[in-house]
Design an enzyme around this catalytic site. Sequence first.
Site, PDB file in Angstrom:
ATOM      1  N   TYR A  95       0.930  -1.166  -0.091  1.00 34.04           N
ATOM      2  CA  TYR A  95       0.028  -0.024   0.017  1.00 34.04           C
ATOM      3  C   TYR A  95       0.903   1.380   0.036  1.00 34.04           C
ATOM      4  O   TYR A  95       0.480   2.100  -0.709  1.00 34.04           O
ATOM      5  CB  TYR A  95      -1.097  -0.044   1.037  1.00 34.04           C
ATOM      6  CG  TYR A  95      -2.179  -1.048   0.863  1.00 34.04           C
ATOM      7  CD1 TYR A  95      -3.306  -0.301   0.135  1.00 34.04           C
ATOM      8  CD2 TYR A  95      -2.315  -2.197   0.946  1.00 34.04           C
ATOM      9  CE1 TYR A  95      -4.409  -1.000  -0.579  1.00 34.04           C
ATOM     10  CE2 TYR A  95      -3.302  -2.933   0.491  1.00 34.04           C
ATOM     11  CZ  TYR A  95      -4.229  -2.562  -0.038  1.00 34.04           C
ATOM     12  OH  TYR A  95      -5.455  -3.292  -0.446  1.00 34.04           O
ATOM     13  N   GLU A 137      -8.895  -6.962   4.270  1.00 30.41           N
ATOM     14  CA  GLU A 137      -8.183  -7.847   3.440  1.00 30.41           C
ATOM     15  C   GLU A 137      -7.280  -8.871   4.467  1.00 30.41           C
ATOM     16  O   GLU A 137      -7.439 -10.163   4.436  1.00 30.41           O
ATOM     17  CB  GLU A 137      -7.068  -7.310   2.525  1.00 30.41           C
ATOM     18  CG  GLU A 137      -7.613  -6.782   1.185  1.00 30.41           C
ATOM     19  CD  GLU A 137      -7.022  -5.755   0.556  1.00 30.41           C
ATOM     20  OE1 GLU A 137      -5.472  -5.759   0.477  1.00 30.41           O
ATOM     21  OE2 GLU A 137      -7.353  -5.197  -0.551  1.00 30.41           O
TER      22      GLU A 137
HETATM   23  C1  HEM Z   1      -6.481   2.035  -1.768  1.00 25.15           C
HETATM   24  C2  HEM Z   1      -5.787   1.539  -2.718  1.00 25.15           C
HETATM   25  C3  HEM Z   1      -6.255   0.494  -3.700  1.00 25.15           C
HETATM   26  C4  HEM Z   1      -7.444   0.736  -4.255  1.00 25.15           C
HETATM   27  C5  HEM Z   1      -8.545   1.804  -4.258  1.00 25.15           C
HETATM   28  C6  HEM Z   1      -7.367  -0.237  -5.559  1.00 25.15           C
HETATM   29  C7  HEM Z   1      -8.490  -0.364  -6.056  1.00 25.15           C
HETATM   30  C8  HEM Z   1      -8.589  -1.680  -7.127  1.00 25.15           C
HETATM   31  C9  HEM Z   1      -9.802  -1.778  -8.152  1.00 25.15           C
HETATM   32  C10 HEM Z   1     -10.821  -0.912  -8.320  1.00 25.15           C
HETATM   33  C11 HEM Z   1      -9.360  -3.000  -8.775  1.00 25.15           C
HETATM   34  C12 HEM Z   1     -10.212  -3.433  -9.995  1.00 25.15           C
HETATM   35  C13 HEM Z   1     -10.947  -4.446  -9.326  1.00 25.15           C
HETATM   36  C14 HEM Z   1     -11.721  -5.424 -10.216  1.00 25.15           C
HETATM   37  O1  HEM Z   1     -10.949  -6.191 -11.227  1.00 25.15           O
HETATM   38  O2  HEM Z   1     -12.838  -5.556 -10.280  1.00 25.15           O
HETATM   39  C15 HEM Z   1      -8.080  -3.442  -8.362  1.00 25.15           C
HETATM   40  C16 HEM Z   1      -7.345  -4.412  -8.998  1.00 25.15           C
HETATM   41  C17 HEM Z   1      -6.023  -4.676  -8.554  1.00 25.15           C
HETATM   42  N1  HEM Z   1      -5.374  -4.056  -7.674  1.00 25.15           N
HETATM   43 FE1  HEM Z   1      -5.831  -2.603  -6.371  1.00 25.15          FE
HETATM   44  N2  HEM Z   1      -6.246  -1.148  -5.165  1.00 25.15           N
HETATM   45  C18 HEM Z   1      -5.406  -0.592  -4.074  1.00 25.15           C
HETATM   46  C19 HEM Z   1      -4.348  -1.091  -3.960  1.00 25.15           C
HETATM   47  C20 HEM Z   1      -3.784  -1.706  -4.481  1.00 25.15           C
HETATM   48  C21 HEM Z   1      -2.341  -2.202  -4.093  1.00 25.15           C
HETATM   49  C22 HEM Z   1      -1.427  -1.830  -2.872  1.00 25.15           C
HETATM   50  C23 HEM Z   1      -1.857  -3.245  -5.096  1.00 25.15           C
HETATM   51  C24 HEM Z   1      -0.451  -3.798  -5.269  1.00 25.15           C
HETATM   52  C25 HEM Z   1       0.515  -3.216  -5.458  1.00 25.15           C
HETATM   53  C26 HEM Z   1      -2.853  -3.387  -6.015  1.00 25.15           C
HETATM   54  C27 HEM Z   1      -2.941  -4.233  -7.082  1.00 25.15           C
HETATM   55  C28 HEM Z   1      -4.107  -4.763  -7.633  1.00 25.15           C
HETATM   56  C29 HEM Z   1      -3.881  -5.652  -9.036  1.00 25.15           C
HETATM   57  C30 HEM Z   1      -2.708  -6.374  -9.259  1.00 25.15           C
HETATM   58  C31 HEM Z   1      -5.462  -5.801  -9.187  1.00 25.15           C
HETATM   59  C32 HEM Z   1      -5.798  -6.704 -10.469  1.00 25.15           C
HETATM   60  C33 HEM Z   1      -5.765  -5.801 -11.651  1.00 25.15           C
HETATM   61  C34 HEM Z   1      -5.109  -6.503 -12.885  1.00 25.15           C
HETATM   62  O3  HEM Z   1      -4.320  -7.260 -12.798  1.00 25.15           O
HETATM   63  O4  HEM Z   1      -5.612  -6.050 -14.089  1.00 25.15           O
HETATM   64  N3  HEM Z   1      -4.120  -2.832  -5.744  1.00 25.15           N
HETATM   65  N4  HEM Z   1      -7.578  -2.571  -7.365  1.00 25.15           N
END
Ligand code: HEM
Length: 403
Positions: A95, A137
């Site tokens: 994060y 989480e």
């Molecule tokens: C407050 C912080 C964060 C928010 C608001 C956020 C929001 C989101 C959202 C809206 C999605 C799409 C969900 C879906 O597929 O329906 C997503 C997916 C994802 N998030 Fe986060 N996220 C946050 C932090 C993080 C962090 C810290 C990481 C890792 C470094 C991360 C890694 C990912 C990955 C790998 C995906 C799948 C997307 C892909 O591979 O295409 N996120 N996140």
Amino acid sequence: MLDQKTIDVIKSTVPVLAEYGEKITTVFYQQMFKAHPELLNIFNHANQKQGRQQQALAATVYAAASYIDNLEAIIPAVKQIAHKHRSLGIKPEHYPIVGTHLLGAIKDVLGPAATDEIIKAWGRAYNIIADVFISIEAEMYDEAKNQLGGWEGFKPFVVVDKVKESDVITSFYLKPEDGSLPAQFKPGQYISIKIEAEGERFTHIRQYSLSNAPGKDYYRISVKRESGNDKPEGIVSNYLHDAVNKGDAVSISAPAGEFILDMEKDNPLVLISGGVGITPLASMLNAIVDLQPERPVTFIHAAGNSKVHALRDEIERASARGNTKSIVFYDQPLNEDQEQNLFDFKGYISREWLEDYIKLDDAEFYFCGPVPFMKSINASLRELGVPEERIHFEFFGPKGNLE
Ligand code: HEM
Ligand SMILES: Cc1cc2nc3c(=O)[nH]c(=O)nc-3n(C[C@H](O)[C@H](O)[C@H](O)COP(=O)(O)OP(=O)(O)OC[C@H]3O[C@@H](n4cnc5c(N)ncnc54)[C@H](O)[C@@H]3O)c2cc1C
């Protein structure tokens, strides 16, 4: 808690950040991956290249920020994302990396307009939002690990069978390599699979819905080969089809997701799928005929024709056991499909058809398929007055907007 001044600064700048959304997120991802290339082992490169993921993360931070004084309201949305994060292995230590690069990108794109006061306020807001994700989480990690048959992170499963279901879809039957029973799941949930393909610099993770009924000593996933045609071939689906065979091991994380069948209810169910979107709905149907055989189910599947129609026999067998009506749409039927009566309707599922053939009053609707298909089904159901709480769907990619 944040003071009123900080809250005011955040709320008044949300629209500005949203306006520069794409610019900020593009810079954010570029800089984050430059500083932390190891994150390319987790993020989906194809979604990045097509801009599908670019918007989702930052846009959600802005949306959350607009509720900064009422974060309870965003908990349901956070949970859905947190399921995916847990399934991918996103950890608290990730994060601050996202926070640093998001703030850096805001500064770079807005220039002097991003005053110290604004950046400081956003830093504090991001930390509060991140804490909401981290704590939800943490509960999910505990639950995944401590449930019967559960585990932490990715665990090796052996392919005990590989079955061709159609010209493009193949099923993989998976059992834990250590001989244990796999954790139970709810029909509609998915697992993440992580592969290390030869010649690939990074690992790749993708989600696959479990297509079998719960309660077995194995999981089944059914994977469509993404040929790409004029675009690059899909990495994981082609790897699974071509390089993963009976006896091989793959790493998977514990079942996740909120697209689940509510088996406390007994109202009629309408399960609608397009193409490979059949997988979570096949699991639901199999579960219903096992556990609620009296419950009325209409199972509607749309495919091009019999060559790409997966799980046909299984759905017919399941339907024969329960109180189920199975209906097949082909939009490009072959001559033999016509001769052998392999489909019920030609073309697409339309609003008019739903109105004529489906009793809409108290039915619960679950659907999954390509995005245009889902948009059309969603619009039809809304136009026909089906209330939101009886409409459930799953995206086979980053969650988008069906409106
Ligand atoms: C407050 C912080 C964060 C928010 C608001 C956020 C929001 C989101 C959202 C809206 C999605 C799409 C969900 C879906 O597929 O329906 C997503 C997916 C994802 N998030 Fe986060 N996220 C946050 C932090 C993080 C962090 C810290 C990481 C890792 C470094 C991360 C890694 C990912 C990955 C790998 C995906 C799948 C997307 C892909 O591979 O295409 N996120 N996140
Ligand atoms: C909850 C959930 C459940 C799912 N369940 C299933 C399931 O049961 N069965 C199933 O088959 N799938 C399922 N999916 C989809 C699955 O996770 C993968 O997205 C799918 O298999 C494609 O992965 P891939 O690695 O083969 O393709 P990727 O490499 O991810 O490519 C995806 C697409 O992008 C295109 N592409 C790649 N690079 C570019 C580029 N540079 N420019 C333009 N286009 C490009 C490819 O041609 C391909 O069509 C599910 C997804 C989710 C989120």
